[in-house]
Design an enzyme around this catalytic site. Sequence first.
Site, short mmCIF file in Angstrom:
data_model
loop_
_atom_site.label_atom_id
_atom_site.label_comp_id
_atom_site.label_asym_id
_atom_site.label_seq_id
_atom_site.Cartn_x
_atom_site.Cartn_y
_atom_site.Cartn_z
N CYS A 149 41.56 33.17 43.17
CA CYS A 149 42.52 33.62 44.20
C CYS A 149 43.63 32.58 44.24
O CYS A 149 44.35 32.43 43.25
CB CYS A 149 41.85 33.85 45.55
SG CYS A 149 40.59 32.67 46.02
N SER A 150 43.80 31.84 45.31
CA SER A 150 44.80 30.77 45.29
C SER A 150 44.43 29.70 46.30
O SER A 150 45.27 29.24 47.06
CB SER A 150 46.20 31.32 45.53
OG SER A 150 46.19 32.32 46.52
N CYS B 103 43.28 27.47 41.15
CA CYS B 103 42.25 28.40 41.63
C CYS B 103 42.42 29.67 40.81
O CYS B 103 43.40 30.39 41.00
CB CYS B 103 42.41 28.68 43.12
SG CYS B 103 41.30 29.98 43.71
#
Lengths: 105, 213, 114
Positions: B119-120, B116
């Site tokens: 973000c994560s 990603c």
Amino acid sequence: MGTQALVNDPFAVGTSVRIRPFMPPGHVRAPVYLRGKTGTIERAIAPFKNPEQLAYGLPAKEHMLYRVRFRAGDVWDKDAENPDDMIEAEIYAHWIEKMDQSHAA
Amino acid sequence: MPHDHHDHVSPSGHPYRADDDTPLSYWQTMEIAVRELLVEKDITTAEEINTQIDAMDARSPAIGAALVARAWCDPEFKTQLLADASAASREMGFDIGPMHLIALENTADTHNIVVCTLCSCYPRNLLGLPPDWYKSRAYRSRTVKEPRKVLSEFGVNLPNSMPIRVHDSTADMRYFVIPMRPDGTEDLSQDALAALVTRDSMIGTGIATAPIT
Amino acid sequence: MDTQTDGRRWHDMGGQDAGPISDDQHDFSLWEKRVDALMILCSGKGYFTVDGLRRVLEDMGEEAFETMSYYERWIASINQNLIESSAYTTEELATKMAEVEARGTTYGDASLGK
């Protein structure tokens, strides 16, 4: 994913598309490295509420979310490790344009 | 409640970050204050918070591994998993919440890897919370541009003839990889196969390997 | 500095140069798990969305990313979103934080041993 074929879907699977090259401020889910790049529609996922409105606590309209497939060579040009590797990302309809309405790259 | 939140070593053997006996930080103070305000205003309860923590603690790569092992053994299930991974996970009894899940199949001519960049985003309701490196600047920056170099840092060296497909988890879907079933595992049970499926093999930074006999 | 000169924002990292991937790993402490739980519960109850969480994290800027831990950034963003959605006021938060801080000097004392 409960995907229905949309009547008049401008972005059928396999359609060549370009990610719009704009650089607005604020919360956006189309990553910069893909903006202005060309790819093909891999699948239509489903409509989701627009995160660009949700992020500010606003009522949000639904937009179709697509998975778009890019060749690494089309994204990174000569810097690609292997130009035939693929990158796939989820892009909302309002960030996608068809290639035949192309503005000169 | 069966879960003891004050263990000093987690089930995975890593130490928890110290909290109870180190000086109170500004952000910890804020967490306590926010939590107590939400309880006072009947927005949540202490019990609901504890239940949510336990639900998250119960999620781990073992859940994904069970899906993968079944997909290896049961072609019909694999078809279901690839068609609708959320439904297939729920059918196996796993509580993945509202998560929209897509399964990606590694084959002899495709290696999938998930990242990603914005973000994560991570399939946390399937695999538990992400490893620290998944959230790092290095992984988020480099994986879409130099996946082969990134993979080699994880000890996975793919020939240039093996195409890589990088999945940038940019919006509402979450992804996990069905790694290739290792050769020489024809006689293993589904449970024994599940033990070969590592977290990293389901992110795409690892591969499932046969046990050394 | 939120924005590069070309409009790219700091969090939009795909394709940027970066160093080797570290395998340092830690498990989460109780206060971090509570922050995680508050996010899931408050978003599930409609107080804000994961998009709102991300928007504030992005607006906090790159320095916060470099200097604060993951869940420190999350509680800052959760709090901002909760104030924006009127779950409580800034004054109520300030009063409660002062009360919490007065309880003791460790997390265990300040959270009343819970």
